[in-house]
Design an enzyme around this catalytic site. Structure first.
Site, PDB file in Angstrom:
ATOM      1  N   CYS A  60       0.778  -1.137   0.110  1.00 19.93           N
ATOM      2  CA  CYS A  60      -0.118   0.042   0.054  1.00 19.93           C
ATOM      3  C   CYS A  60       0.985   1.116  -0.089  1.00 19.93           C
ATOM      4  O   CYS A  60       1.877   1.395   0.610  1.00 19.93           O
ATOM      5  CB  CYS A  60      -0.912  -0.100   1.303  1.00 19.93           C
ATOM      6  SG  CYS A  60      -1.850   1.341   1.284  1.00 19.93           S
ATOM      7  N   CYS A  64       0.605   4.673   6.857  1.00 19.00           N
ATOM      8  CA  CYS A  64       0.030   4.596   8.226  1.00 19.00           C
ATOM      9  C   CYS A  64       0.819   3.622   9.313  1.00 19.00           C
ATOM     10  O   CYS A  64       1.393   2.631   8.959  1.00 19.00           O
ATOM     11  CB  CYS A  64      -1.272   3.813   8.237  1.00 19.00           C
ATOM     12  SG  CYS A  64      -2.521   4.672   7.057  1.00 19.00           S
ATOM     13  N   CYS A  67       0.463  -0.016  10.324  1.00 16.83           N
ATOM     14  CA  CYS A  67      -0.075  -1.021   9.402  1.00 16.83           C
ATOM     15  C   CYS A  67       1.014  -1.865   8.656  1.00 16.83           C
ATOM     16  O   CYS A  67       1.904  -1.100   8.015  1.00 16.83           O
ATOM     17  CB  CYS A  67      -1.052  -0.245   8.340  1.00 16.83           C
ATOM     18  SG  CYS A  67      -1.583  -1.428   6.920  1.00 16.83           S
ATOM     19  N   CYS A 104     -16.818  -8.713   4.971  1.00 16.65           N
ATOM     20  CA  CYS A 104     -16.301  -7.480   4.697  1.00 16.65           C
ATOM     21  C   CYS A 104     -14.879  -7.798   3.936  1.00 16.65           C
ATOM     22  O   CYS A 104     -14.397  -8.932   4.423  1.00 16.65           O
ATOM     23  CB  CYS A 104     -15.895  -7.109   6.081  1.00 16.65           C
ATOM     24  SG  CYS A 104     -17.189  -6.632   7.286  1.00 16.65           S
ATOM     25  N   CYS A 135     -19.670  -5.306   2.899  1.00 14.90           N
ATOM     26  CA  CYS A 135     -18.824  -4.114   3.469  1.00 14.90           C
ATOM     27  C   CYS A 135     -17.432  -4.085   2.744  1.00 14.90           C
ATOM     28  O   CYS A 135     -17.075  -5.234   2.484  1.00 14.90           O
ATOM     29  CB  CYS A 135     -18.764  -4.262   4.966  1.00 14.90           C
ATOM     30  SG  CYS A 135     -17.609  -2.968   5.749  1.00 14.90           S
ATOM     31  N   CYS A 195     -19.028   2.842   8.270  1.00 15.44           N
ATOM     32  CA  CYS A 195     -18.337   2.185   9.230  1.00 15.44           C
ATOM     33  C   CYS A 195     -17.171   2.920   9.699  1.00 15.44           C
ATOM     34  O   CYS A 195     -16.348   3.046   8.749  1.00 15.44           O
ATOM     35  CB  CYS A 195     -18.135   0.885   8.981  1.00 15.44           C
ATOM     36  SG  CYS A 195     -17.064  -0.109   9.891  1.00 15.44           S
ATOM     37  N   ARG A 267     -17.891  -1.632  17.359  1.00 12.97           N
ATOM     38  CA  ARG A 267     -17.169  -2.954  17.159  1.00 12.97           C
ATOM     39  C   ARG A 267     -15.984  -3.362  17.914  1.00 12.97           C
ATOM     40  O   ARG A 267     -15.170  -2.310  17.911  1.00 12.97           O
ATOM     41  CB  ARG A 267     -17.210  -3.199  15.981  1.00 12.97           C
ATOM     42  CG  ARG A 267     -16.259  -4.612  15.243  1.00 12.97           C
ATOM     43  CD  ARG A 267     -16.177  -4.684  13.824  1.00 12.97           C
ATOM     44  NE  ARG A 267     -17.381  -5.075  13.251  1.00 12.97           N
ATOM     45  CZ  ARG A 267     -17.626  -4.924  11.998  1.00 12.97           C
ATOM     46  NH1 ARG A 267     -16.841  -4.361  11.255  1.00 12.97           N
ATOM     47  NH2 ARG A 267     -18.984  -5.167  11.474  1.00 12.97           N
TER      48      ARG A 267
HETATM   49  S1  SF4 Z   1      -4.178   0.980   7.054  1.00 13.59           S
HETATM   50 FE1  SF4 Z   1      -2.605  -0.022   5.816  1.00 13.59          FE
HETATM   51  S2  SF4 Z   1      -3.869  -0.806   3.962  1.00 13.59           S
HETATM   52 FE2  SF4 Z   1      -4.996   1.060   4.749  1.00 13.59          FE
HETATM   53  S3  SF4 Z   1      -4.284   2.975   3.876  1.00 13.59           S
HETATM   54 FE3  SF4 Z   1      -3.066   2.619   5.762  1.00 13.59          FE
HETATM   55  S4  SF4 Z   1      -1.187   1.595   4.818  1.00 13.59           S
HETATM   56 FE4  SF4 Z   1      -2.820   1.182   3.420  1.00 13.59          FE
END
Ligand code: SF4
Length: 340
Positions: A60, A64, A67, A104, A135, A195, A267
């Site tokens: 990705c 984040c 993540c 989901c 979802c 959500c 949740r």
């Molecule tokens: S949480 Fe993970 S998968 Fe979602 S946008 Fe951020 S880096 Fe990408």
């Protein structure tokens, strides 16, 4: 505010000091108030159950900090391309046979391309035909994309705010808080259930947790589903090694979410594997009434189905067949997913 006064109110004008006052009450007072609200809006012994499938894993472009799917972090993770339709439908059939009412699907994208959107639309249509609620969490959406998903029959779209506007920049730099609010607005305007929630234990303060809840509760309409995640610390992500959150603080946040958004499904999401059964039971008492079943979330572990089944039995909890059972007002209708 008396313990009973939040029961009848659905508000969108919460001030942060009011929320902090609730969160800081003696634990028993807060839980009593939250449970009273919970009982007024839901069957207190019913929990909605969803199953989550990662339809496209890893690589990705977002950063984040929590993540493992971010291409910015050195995490050992098997990357996968978008799954074929039949594989998704097989997983959905399996989820249905294990009692899930909602399926989901999450893809690690900044946003879907229009070509990818057509492929996920086939998934929505196929899963709907199996009689499951659908979802998706696909990153940012334009208004046109949200409408396409609505036309395909999508029931819910997950897009988390993650944390307070003030703390946000310490966790994510590749998209703004405003970007997230805009996607939520597109989803809402398209008529899809929203959500949206956040992640606790990222090093934020209680005020940040209050500000996150304030953002959610003061949206023009409360999200139908509010996932509250506890950070799963994954080696190689920037947030690995963060001091763990006091579990009572987690329960306080769940209880406050219940009072602020009385008819939303709250949740219990990522982080359940690190919670004792007793803590989960306390969260259910405080107003959590939705979980993910299955031994994996998008990439992080989740308690096994057998364990959840046994816990439900010990607590006398039954799974809800459809999420609109039990909701009795405004938001009638109802991931981290992205954090899961
Ligand atoms: S949480 Fe993970 S998968 Fe979602 S946008 Fe951020 S880096 Fe990408």
């Amino acid at each position: 505010m008396s313990p009973a006064s939040p029961m009848s109110e659905t508000r969108h004008d919460w001030q942060v000091d009011e929320i902090l006052e609730l969160m800081g009450r003696p634990f028993n007072d807060l839980l009593f108030a939250a449970h009273t609200v919970h009982r007024a809006h839901f069957d207190p012994n019913a929990v909605q159950v969803s199953t989550l499938l990662s339809i496209k894993t890893g690589a990705c472009p977002e950063d984040c900090g929590y993540c493992p799917q971010s291409a910015h972090h050195e995490v050992e993770l098997e990357r996968e391309r978008l799954l074929p339709l039949e594989e998704v439908l097989e997983a959905a059939r399996n989820a249905r046979s294990h009692g899930a009412s909602r399926f989901c699907m999450g893809a690690a994208w900044r946003n879907p391309t229009d070509r990818n959107l057509e492929r996920v639309i086939e998934m929505v249509e196929g899963v709907k035909q199996l009689g499951l609620e659908t979802c998706m969490t696909l990153g940012m959406l334009t208004d046109t994309q949200a409408r396409r998903l609505k036309d395909a029959g999508l029931d819910y779209y997950n897009h988390n705010l993650d944390t307070s506007p003030e703390f946000y920049g310490q966790v994510i730099t590749t998209r703004t808080y405003q970007d997230r609010l805009e996607t939520l607005a597109h989803v809402r305007e398209a008529g899809i259930n929203v959500c949206s929630g956040g992640i606790l234990g990222m090093g934020e303060s209680r005020r940040d947790r209050a500000r996150l809840l304030q953002q959610l509760a003061n949206l023009p309409r409360h999200p139908e589903s509010v996932p509250i995640n506890n950070l799963v610390q994954v080696e190689g992500t920037p947030l690995a090694g963060t001091e763990a959150l006091d579990p009572f603080e987690f329960v306080r946040t769940i209880a406050t979410a219940r009072i602020l958004m009385p008819a939303s499904y709250v949740r219990l999401s990522a982080g359940r594997t690190d919670m004792h059964d007793e803590l989960q039971a306390l969260c259910f008492f405080a107003g959590a009434n939705s979980i993910f079943y299955g031994d994996k979330l998008l990439t992080t572990p989740n308690p096994g189905e057998n364990h959840d089944r046994a816990l439900f039995e010990r607590l006398g909890i039954h799974p809800l067949e459809h999420s609109d059972e039990g909701a009795s007002c405004e938001t009638c209708g109802g991931v981290d997913i992205h954090a899961a």
